[in-house]
Scaffold this motif. Structure first.
Motif, PDB file in Angstrom:
ATOM      1  N   GLU A  29       0.109   8.762  -6.154  1.00  0.00           N
ATOM      2  CA  GLU A  29       0.036  10.205  -5.912  1.00  0.00           C
ATOM      3  C   GLU A  29       1.127  10.930  -6.702  1.00  0.00           C
ATOM      4  OE1 GLU A  29      -2.262  11.787  -3.902  1.00  0.00           O
ATOM      5  OE2 GLU A  29      -3.263   9.885  -3.438  1.00  0.00           O
TER       6      GLU A  29
ATOM      7  N   PHE B 133      -6.236  18.778  -0.769  1.00  0.00           N
ATOM      8  CA  PHE B 133      -5.984  17.517  -1.468  1.00  0.00           C
ATOM      9  C   PHE B 133      -6.189  17.713  -2.951  1.00  0.00           C
ATOM     10  CE2 PHE B 133      -7.705  15.617   2.668  1.00  0.00           C
ATOM     11  CZ  PHE B 133      -6.435  15.526   3.208  1.00  0.00           C
ATOM     12  N   GLY B 134      -5.330  17.100  -3.744  1.00  0.00           N
ATOM     13  CA  GLY B 134      -5.528  17.176  -5.183  1.00  0.00           C
ATOM     14  C   GLY B 134      -4.788  18.306  -5.844  1.00  0.00           C
TER      15      GLY B 134
ATOM     16  N   ILE C  84       4.446  16.593  -2.693  1.00  0.00           N
ATOM     17  CA  ILE C  84       5.102  15.949  -1.554  1.00  0.00           C
ATOM     18  C   ILE C  84       5.241  14.449  -1.790  1.00  0.00           C
ATOM     19  CG2 ILE C  84       4.430  17.693   0.156  1.00  0.00           C
ATOM     20  CD1 ILE C  84       2.285  15.829   1.165  1.00  0.00           C
ATOM     21  N   TYR C  85       4.321  13.894  -2.591  1.00  0.00           N
ATOM     22  CA  TYR C  85       4.441  12.460  -2.871  1.00  0.00           C
ATOM     23  C   TYR C  85       5.540  12.185  -3.882  1.00  0.00           C
ATOM     24  CZ  TYR C  85       0.512  11.823   0.126  1.00  0.00           C
ATOM     25  OH  TYR C  85      -0.281  11.816   1.237  1.00  0.00           O
TER      26      TYR C  85
ATOM     27  N   GLY D 110       8.493  12.546  -1.780  1.00  0.00           N
ATOM     28  CA  GLY D 110       8.493  11.398  -0.873  1.00  0.00           C
ATOM     29  C   GLY D 110       8.906  10.124  -1.582  1.00  0.00           C
TER      30      GLY D 110
ATOM     31  N   LEU E 242      12.584  10.183  -2.053  1.00  0.00           N
ATOM     32  CA  LEU E 242      13.211   9.931  -0.744  1.00  0.00           C
ATOM     33  C   LEU E 242      13.135   8.440  -0.404  1.00  0.00           C
ATOM     34  CD1 LEU E 242      14.368  11.343   1.814  1.00  0.00           C
ATOM     35  CD2 LEU E 242      12.036  11.437   2.675  1.00  0.00           C
ATOM     36  N   PHE E 243      11.976   7.854  -0.677  1.00  0.00           N
ATOM     37  CA  PHE E 243      11.755   6.435  -0.423  1.00  0.00           C
ATOM     38  C   PHE E 243      12.739   5.597  -1.228  1.00  0.00           C
ATOM     39  CE2 PHE E 243       9.385   2.534  -1.629  1.00  0.00           C
ATOM     40  CZ  PHE E 243       9.287   1.961  -0.378  1.00  0.00           C
TER      41      PHE E 243
ATOM     42  N   TYR F  97       0.156  19.483  -3.116  1.00  0.00           N
ATOM     43  CA  TYR F  97      -0.122  18.255  -2.382  1.00  0.00           C
ATOM     44  C   TYR F  97       0.510  17.058  -3.091  1.00  0.00           C
ATOM     45  CZ  TYR F  97      -2.727  14.334  -0.458  1.00  0.00           C
ATOM     46  OH  TYR F  97      -3.068  13.133   0.111  1.00  0.00           O
TER      47      TYR F  97
ATOM     48  N   ALA G 234       0.827  -1.206   0.000  1.00  0.00           N
ATOM     49  CA  ALA G 234       0.000   0.000   0.000  1.00  0.00           C
ATOM     50  C   ALA G 234       0.858   1.252   0.000  1.00  0.00           C
ATOM     51  CB  ALA G 234      -0.919  -0.014   1.230  1.00  0.00           C
ATOM     52  N   LEU G 235       1.920   1.206   0.799  1.00  0.00           N
ATOM     53  CA  LEU G 235       2.781   2.383   0.914  1.00  0.00           C
ATOM     54  C   LEU G 235       3.414   2.715  -0.437  1.00  0.00           C
ATOM     55  CD1 LEU G 235       4.848   3.129   4.006  1.00  0.00           C
ATOM     56  CD2 LEU G 235       5.950   3.478   1.832  1.00  0.00           C
TER      57      LEU G 235
ATOM     58  N   SER H 278       2.986  19.690   4.125  1.00  0.00           N
ATOM     59  CA  SER H 278       1.892  18.925   4.718  1.00  0.00           C
ATOM     60  C   SER H 278       1.321  19.611   5.948  1.00  0.00           C
ATOM     61  CB  SER H 278       2.345  17.494   5.035  1.00  0.00           C
ATOM     62  OG  SER H 278       3.507  17.515   5.809  1.00  0.00           O
TER      63      SER H 278
ATOM     64  N   ILE I  93       0.615   3.939  -2.855  1.00  0.00           N
ATOM     65  CA  ILE I  93       0.144   5.297  -2.581  1.00  0.00           C
ATOM     66  C   ILE I  93       1.170   6.322  -3.057  1.00  0.00           C
ATOM     67  CG2 ILE I  93      -0.284   6.974  -0.738  1.00  0.00           C
ATOM     68  CD1 ILE I  93      -2.625   5.384  -0.686  1.00  0.00           C
ATOM     69  N   LEU I  94       2.427   6.099  -2.651  1.00  0.00           N
ATOM     70  CA  LEU I  94       3.464   7.039  -3.061  1.00  0.00           C
ATOM     71  C   LEU I  94       3.488   7.138  -4.582  1.00  0.00           C
ATOM     72  CD1 LEU I  94       6.531   6.225  -0.756  1.00  0.00           C
ATOM     73  CD2 LEU I  94       4.971   8.155  -0.613  1.00  0.00           C
TER      74      LEU I  94
ATOM     75  N   ILE J 265       8.616  18.313   2.647  1.00  0.00           N
ATOM     76  CA  ILE J 265       7.404  17.521   2.885  1.00  0.00           C
ATOM     77  C   ILE J 265       6.708  18.009   4.158  1.00  0.00           C
ATOM     78  CG2 ILE J 265       6.501  15.214   3.372  1.00  0.00           C
ATOM     79  CD1 ILE J 265       8.850  14.095   1.760  1.00  0.00           C
TER      80      ILE J 265
END
Lengths: 267, 298, 296
Positions: free
Chosen positions: B44, B263-264, B271-272, B275, B278-279, B268, B36-37, B257, B40-41, B253
């Motif tokens: 988005e 949202f949208g 940041i994903y 992110g 970064l991930f 917003y 999921a993580l 945030s 989602i990243l 981020i």
């Protein structure tokens, strides 16, 4: 610190001599009152059951014992005429004169070459050609040169166990020591590799004096000239039971303890 | 009687099966979270990349998402992250190694035990505290000697260095301690000092463990948010000057945030995107750290 | 003629002196470095106490935040943090312990178990701010929990879950095999063995990991910022669906204010934070120490 050259002993000389020597570690007496000489160009074997302080005795000769434990010595330990316990002997010089080989082969990370010349580099030899010559010479002494001459600069870990142990012997020989201490050097090797090393030691004694700790009575009988037999008493403090020429001690022991130990072990 | 016992056994085994399924479900939650993580990243971030090209994002040197004419070049954030991390490592690596060597080769057991507890404490102090120290204590102190901005990369980096020091010191100490004792003895028996032995035998032997600890420390520094958010500022600066305000990926981020960004919106979504980057970076570093660590075992 | 190097005692001794000197210098430097780290930390922390202590009084602990430095307080943040701790532990610990049991006792050395190992290791290494934006998307936005305590606790649960799993597995692994075998020999099933032997024996270690997780939850800031807990909260939350603030968030808010007074108030907040954090760290360490002794 006194800088006095250890005299190269003449043939009658005792290279090492224990005189009423004892060691206690962290307050526990390991052995006491041990007295016997180690003669030049001979192999002297120290034997006895586990826990009899053989290894401790060996490690006190080059004062390696001091490094990791809280040690108290008593009596005298003479190396080439000087008491290495009480005379303020420089441990670095002492260790440069006394080589050591351990139970398990323990080559350093790095190449075969790096391993052999480690001691020389430590003591300031930088001349590359000289290092190379000594490396080759030391490897020849242990009969390893022909096997590794094309890969002197390859990692030492690539060698087999028996080869690694011979490399470790070459490493201790490179600084041209007067005495080599061996702590059960074949205990982790297969019989063939052990035989090679035993053979090697009988040749090496022409160059330096050898003191070997061994569990293996047959080995002591095969290769040593003298044996010292340690045995713990009921308080678990060891004493020297018997010292003498190997033949004498094995076939004509003076002490009944020696006799039963040899009979029990070899019979 | 026998039948009763069997019946009981049947019920017990049924119950046991139910329990096992619950246990299994709990552990599969970790998989679900991971999926999921990532998802989602990714999704988005996709929204972001529909509006901004990947090329602009990765190569642009200006990050100004809130301007009327926004630009989304992530390099200033990457530079800020890189700068703070590098300074932190330059501080933590030598200190950490020296402490590790001292602990493994020179100190007695008791002292080592207490220092390790202290290091663990140092590592787990809430990072907002380090952020405070950087901003309120260290920067004013620095200002007496060097002209620095109120928010600057250097103060944050120094505190970050203190934060990651324990990782390097503890893990390296463990790597040193795993070196067989007889290797050390062989070196000492040749007349080496302990320092000789560390430099020529222990370090080369445990180099992969040390390297793994450094990579892990870098990864932690890159992912650290509060120190930089509090003390390094919020000016995306494409610079390597440590005495001015910069913004890291994490600080950006946090900044976006915490505002009431709808949202949208593109901010917003941004940041994903950041992110996700970064991930990917920290994931790669953590993986690398594990791979390097495994070398030593061979 | 064999090539030999005859090292004279003098040459060895000169080199040795140099090397021993280098070693002495190193030991001194190392010891100074250690002291320097310790001293810096003490210095820095004492400056926190010097600055913050004068603001720290009963009024500070029992008042809501205010625009006026002398009236501001930390009460809602304390309550918010307490809610967060209780909820997060209630969510994460059962799940974490359950999956640790499964991984350690049931999944064996299968491929799934190994990949789960890797996955959990990876989860533990993800920066906390990423958990924050994940929580923002999934709990706040898609599950419509809003910027509530529940959203915050769920986010923090995900964050500490891998830590709990890893340390619980270690605890379970430390249970001696003999104990299990006795239980099996008495006819117990696997679950009975786990329930009545493995868990009781490893409970102290599991407790340690729970207590240390509490310390972690108290200190976590970034994910809470990301899910939007940064509102100016005057009242204390009444249910898990209410918006909230937390200690760290409150400190961050004060730090972001330009006035010097609020920086000092932040220091007062940090004192409270550090005392709570230190309390749980100390208990955790003590329990672990006792557990270690017990094991021997």
């Amino acid at each position: 610190m006194n800088v006095v050259e250890f005299k190269k002993p003449d043939s009658e000389n005792k290279v090492v001599e224990f005189v009423g020597f004892g060691v206690s570690i962290s307050g526990k007496q390991i052995f006491e009152g041990v007295s016997f000489p180690v003669y030049k160009n001979c192999i002297t074997a120290i034997m006895g059951p586990s826990g009899s302080g053989k290894t401790t005795l060996l490690r006190s000769i080059n004062r390696l014992l001091d490094e990791f434990c809280d040690v108290k010595y008593s009596g005298k330990l003479l190396f080439e005429g000087r008491d290495v316990i009480n005379d303020g002997v420089d441990k670095t010089i002492l260790r440069a004169r006394i080589g050591m080989v351990f139970q398990r082969p323990n080559p350093f990370p790095g190449s075969i070459f790096d391993n052999v010349v480690y001691g020389l580099r430590l003591h300031g030899v930088r001349d590359k050609k000289l290092l190379e010559e000594v490396c080759i010479e030391s490897l020849k002494k242990v009969g390893l040169y022909r096997e590794v001459k094309n890969r002197l600069h390859r990692p030492a870990y690539d060698l087999s166990g028996g080869q690694q142990q011979r490399l470790c012997i070459a490493r201790s020989l490179a600084v041209n020591p007067h005495v080599v201490l061996l702590d059960e050097p074949t205990s982790s090797l297969d019989p063939t590799s052990s035989a090679v090393i035993e053979e090697l030691l009988t040749h090496l004694k022409k160059e330096c004096t050898i003191i070997i700790v061994t569990h293996n009575l047959q080995q002591a009988g095969r290769i040593s000239d003298y044996v010292a037999f340690l045995y713990p008493n009921e308080d678990l403090v060891s004493h020297l039971i018997e010292f003498g020429q190997t033949r004498e001690v094995f076939f004509n022991p003076k002490e009944s303890l020696t006799e039963s130990y040899i009979a029990g072990k070899s019979g | 009687m026998m039948a009763r016992l069997l019946d009981r056994k049947k019920i017990a085994s049924l119950k046991e099966r139910a329990i096992v399924s619950i246990l299994a479900a709990s552990s599969f939650l970790s998989i679900i979270v991971t999926v999921a993580l990532t998802l989602i990243l990714f999704t988005e971030a996709i929204i972001f990349f529909e509006k901004v090209s990947l090329k602009e994002f990765l190569t642009g040197t200006k990050w100004a998402p809130l301007f009327y004419d926004p630009s989304f070049g992530v390099l200033p954030l990457v530079a800020g992250t890189f700068l703070t991390t590098m300074i932190a490592i330059v501080i933590a690596l030598p200190l950490g190694l020296i402490i590790a060597i001292y602990l493994s080769e020179y100190s007695n057991k008791k002292f080592r035990h207490y220092v390790k507890i202290f290091l663990e404490f140092l590592y787990s102090i809430p990072t907002i505290v380090y952020g405070y120290l950087a901003l309120v204590v260290f920067t004013p102190f620095l200002k007496k000697y060097i002209p620095v901005e109120i928010f600057n990369a250097f103060s944050a980096s120094v505190m970050m260095g203190v934060m990651i020091l324990p990782i390097i010191a503890s893990l390296s100490e463990e790597a040193f301690s795993s070196v067989p004792k007889d290797l050390r003895e062989a070196s000492l028996a040749l007349g080496a000092t302990r320092l000789d032995t560390v430099l020529k035998v222990v370090l080369p032997y445990s180099v992969s463990g040390v390297l793994a600890s450094v990579i892990l420390a870098v990864s932690r520094a890159i992912g650290e948010t509060m120190i930089v958010a509090v003390a390094a500022g919020s000016t995306p600066n494409f610079t390597l000057n440590p005495f001015v305000s910069v913004q890291t990926m994490t600080a950006y981020i946090a900044q976006v945030s915490m505002g009431d960004t709808p949202f949208g919106s593109i901010e917003y979504a941004s940041i994903y995107a950041v992110g996700f980057l970064l991930f990917v970076i920290t994931f790669t570093l953590n993986y690398l750290s594990r791979v390097v660590f495994r070398w030593q075992k061979k | 003629m064999a090539k030999e190097v005859i090292l004279s005692a003098k040459a060895i001794s000169i080199r040795a002196k140099r090397r021993k000197l280098a070693e002495k210098v190193f030991v001194v430097i190392a010891f100074i470095s250690l002291l320097a780290v310790l001293f810096t930390l003490i210095q820095l922390l004492s400056s926190v106490f010097v600055k913050g202590l004068k603001w720290l009084d009963l009024q500070f602990l029992t008042s809501p935040p205010s625009r006026f430095p002398e009236k501001t307080g930390i009460y809602p943040a304390l309550i918010g943090s307490t809610w967060l701790i209780v909820l997060t532990i209630a969510i994460a610990v059962p799940i974490g312990v359950a999956s640790a049991i499964f991984l350690e006792e049931y999944s064996g050395k299968s491929r799934i178990s190994r990949s789960l190992d890797i996955i959990i290791g990876n989860l533990a290494g993800i920066p906390s701010i990423i958990y924050g934006i994940f929580g923002l998307a999934i709990f706040v936005r898609y599950l419509h929990l809003g910027r509530s305590i529940l959203a915050g606790a769920l986010t923090l649960s995900l964050l500490i879950l891998p830590v709990i799993i890893i340390s619980t597995r270690e605890a379970i692994r430390a249970v001696p095999r003999g104990l299990r075998e006795i239980s099996y020999a008495l006819g117990a099933t696997k679950w009975q063995t786990i329930r009545y032997v493995v868990l009781p024996v490893s409970s102290r270690w599991i407790a340690t990991s729970v207590i240390l997780s509490i310390a972690r939850v108290i200190g976590e800031t970034a994910p809470l910022i990301a899910i939007g807990a940064l509102s100016f909260i005057m009242t204390t939350p009444r249910s898990v669906f209410d918006p909230f603030t937390a200690l760290t968030i409150q400190i961050y808010t004060w730090l972001s204010k330009p006035q010097q007074d609020f920086k000092e108030i932040a220091a007062a907040g940090i004192i409270v934070l550090l005392l709570l954090f230190g309390f749980f760290m100390a208990i955790g360490s003590a329990v672990r120490y006792r557990a270690g002794k017990f094991k021997e």
